[in-house]
Design an enzyme around this catalytic site. Structure first.
Site, PDB file in Angstrom:
ATOM      1  N   TYR A  82      -4.414   3.735   7.579  1.00 39.08           N
ATOM      2  CA  TYR A  82      -5.719   3.092   7.565  1.00 39.08           C
ATOM      3  C   TYR A  82      -6.655   3.769   8.562  1.00 39.08           C
ATOM      4  CZ  TYR A  82      -2.759  -0.402   5.282  1.00 39.08           C
ATOM      5  OH  TYR A  82      -1.870  -1.024   4.464  1.00 39.08           O
ATOM      6  N   LYS A  94       0.669   3.471  -2.923  1.00 37.50           N
ATOM      7  CA  LYS A  94      -0.482   4.362  -3.146  1.00 37.50           C
ATOM      8  C   LYS A  94      -0.077   5.831  -2.998  1.00 37.50           C
ATOM      9  CE  LYS A  94      -3.808   0.957  -1.312  1.00 37.50           C
ATOM     10  NZ  LYS A  94      -4.464   0.480  -0.088  1.00 37.50           N
ATOM     11  N   TYR A 147      -2.547  -2.148 -10.624  1.00 40.14           N
ATOM     12  CA  TYR A 147      -2.488  -1.872  -9.179  1.00 40.14           C
ATOM     13  C   TYR A 147      -1.765  -3.007  -8.434  1.00 40.14           C
ATOM     14  CZ  TYR A 147      -4.155  -1.880  -4.364  1.00 40.14           C
ATOM     15  OH  TYR A 147      -4.209  -1.942  -2.991  1.00 40.14           O
ATOM     16  N   VAL A 194       1.025  -3.763   3.916  1.00 42.19           N
ATOM     17  CA  VAL A 194       0.822  -5.034   4.611  1.00 42.19           C
ATOM     18  C   VAL A 194       2.018  -5.986   4.558  1.00 42.19           C
ATOM     19  CG1 VAL A 194      -1.704  -5.056   4.531  1.00 42.19           C
ATOM     20  CG2 VAL A 194      -0.393  -6.047   2.638  1.00 42.19           C
ATOM     21  N   SER A 226       0.797  -1.236   0.000  1.00 43.47           N
ATOM     22  CA  SER A 226       0.000   0.000   0.000  1.00 43.47           C
ATOM     23  C   SER A 226       0.822   1.275   0.000  1.00 43.47           C
ATOM     24  CB  SER A 226      -0.892   0.036   1.240  1.00 43.47           C
ATOM     25  OG  SER A 226      -2.175  -0.393   0.929  1.00 43.47           O
TER      26      SER A 226
HETATM   27  N1  GLU Z   1      -1.913  -5.163  -2.382  1.00 47.81           N
HETATM   28  C1  GLU Z   1      -2.596  -5.094  -1.129  1.00 47.81           C
HETATM   29  C2  GLU Z   1      -4.093  -5.159  -1.310  1.00 47.81           C
HETATM   30  O1  GLU Z   1      -4.614  -4.568  -2.203  1.00 47.81           O
HETATM   31  C3  GLU Z   1      -2.175  -3.839  -0.428  1.00 47.81           C
HETATM   32  C4  GLU Z   1      -2.806  -3.709   0.910  1.00 47.81           C
HETATM   33  C5  GLU Z   1      -2.029  -2.875   1.885  1.00 47.81           C
HETATM   34  O2  GLU Z   1      -0.800  -2.872   1.893  1.00 47.81           O
HETATM   35  O3  GLU Z   1      -2.711  -2.246   2.681  1.00 47.81           O
HETATM   36  O4  GLU Z   1      -4.766  -5.831  -0.595  1.00 47.81           O
END
Ligand code: GLU
Length: 333
Positions: free
Chosen positions: A254, A79, A202, A272, A76
């Protein structure tokens, strides 16, 4: 308890920062709390004891203790940097209107959050908003968008980043939920491109391999108004950095973003696989890696180490010292 400094001023000298990075590593290493992510099967294979803490100063000084050269998937944290690239390409208003900036208060892969907000993805740090952001990347095809992401994130890191194909394949085989989110966004007219192709790009961006040192340098680029402190090259504008950091402050950790800001006082983003990047504007980027996560998906040791550094280095952006002397021209009390 370490001495508390305020965020004004500059970092202490190189040796003191180096010592405090070592202190932060020792402080956080004692925790074995949390659990490794296993909803992506490849992530469950990682050694939970890996731990590294890195700091990249905006003048190019690097510090690191522990497993700072071990590669892991950015997940994530991508992002934040893809959002910056899209803001650079499309501008502040267009992206704010399409994606939003407000926290959902719900998990990163929440479907209910989309429904509760009439299909609005809410912010670029949850999966819905991140998938919608990736869809906005200029490029005639998914292949071109992927190359733009790889090149852009490599420019943030100051070195070529590679895909972890095992993690990519593992997530691509199990990401039905993200595909469902993309289809739902499509149903609300929020994605114009092919939703499954967007999810594929993604998923690749999440599987780029980075180290804790890379994260520190990437964070330092945001701290330095968009100029990579190692390569000296401009990646994005200072305005894009400001906007990205505001979004990270509100949404980077989050649904625990408020707690993080309250305890640590820095914009940051977690992933994650166990990475966290934190940004001290004008001063430094902090990169940590430790795979055990709290229930929201944030690295436990990473949070502890970043909290320690924020206190010891006086990075909390909300901390100030009282002005006890009247400023020149000001009125005495
Ligand atoms: N590729 C993971 C997902 O889409 C990233 C989630 C994360 O790191 O929060 O579930």
């Amino acid at each position: 308890m370490v001495e508390q400094h305020t965020c004004t001023g500059v970092l202490p000298g190189w040796e003191q920062v180096d010592r405090l990075v070592a202190d932060a590593y020792e402080y956080a290493r004692g925790s074995a709390d949390g659990a490794v992510a296993d909803y992506i099967p490849a992530l469950a294979q990682v050694d939970p004891e890996l731990f590294g803490v890195a700091v990249a100063e905006v003048d190019g000084g690097l510090h690191g203790v522990g497993d700072v050269g071990v590669e892991f998937s950015i997940q994530s944290i991508s992002k934040a940097f893809v959002y910056a690239l899209v803001c650079q390409a499309l501008g502040h208003d267009a992206v704010a209107e399409r994606i939003g900036v407000n926290n959902t208060g719900l998990a990163f892969d929440s479907v209910i959050a989309i429904e509760l907000n009439d299909g609005h993805p809410m912010n670029p740090m949850v999966n819905a908003g991140a998938i919608a952001t990736t869809a906005l990347l200029p490029g005639g095809s998914a292949g071109e968008q992927w190359e733009a992401i790889r090149a852009g994130l490599s420019a943030f890191a100051g070195r070529p980043l590679e895909l972890d194909s095992a993690v990519y394949r593992s997530e691509a085989a199990t990401n039905q939920r993200n595909r469902a989110i993309a289809r739902l966004l499509e149903s609300y007219g929020r994605i114009e491109a092919d939703p499954l192709e967007v999810v594929d790009v993604y998923t690749r961006q999440c599987a780029l391999r980075v180290t804790a040192t890379d994260l520190a340098v990437m964070g330092s680029t945001l701290a330095d108004g968009g100029v990579n402190p190692i390569s000296g090259k401009r990646v994005v504008s200072a305005t894009v950095c400001r906007d990205t950091l505001a979004v990270l402050a509100a949404n980077g950790l989050y649904q625990r973003s408020g707690e993080w800001l309250f305890d640590i006082g820095l914009p940051g983003k977690s992933g994650v696989a166990g990475g966290i990047v934190a940004v001290s504007p004008g001063k430094a980027g902090i990169g940590t890696f430790s795979p055990r996560l709290d229930p929201a998906g944030n690295s436990v040791r990473g949070k502890l180490a970043t909290a320690h550094l924020s206190r010891a280095l006086g990075l909390n952006i909300f901390a100030s010292d009282a002005v006890t002397e009247p400023r020149s021209g000001g009125r005495a009390p």
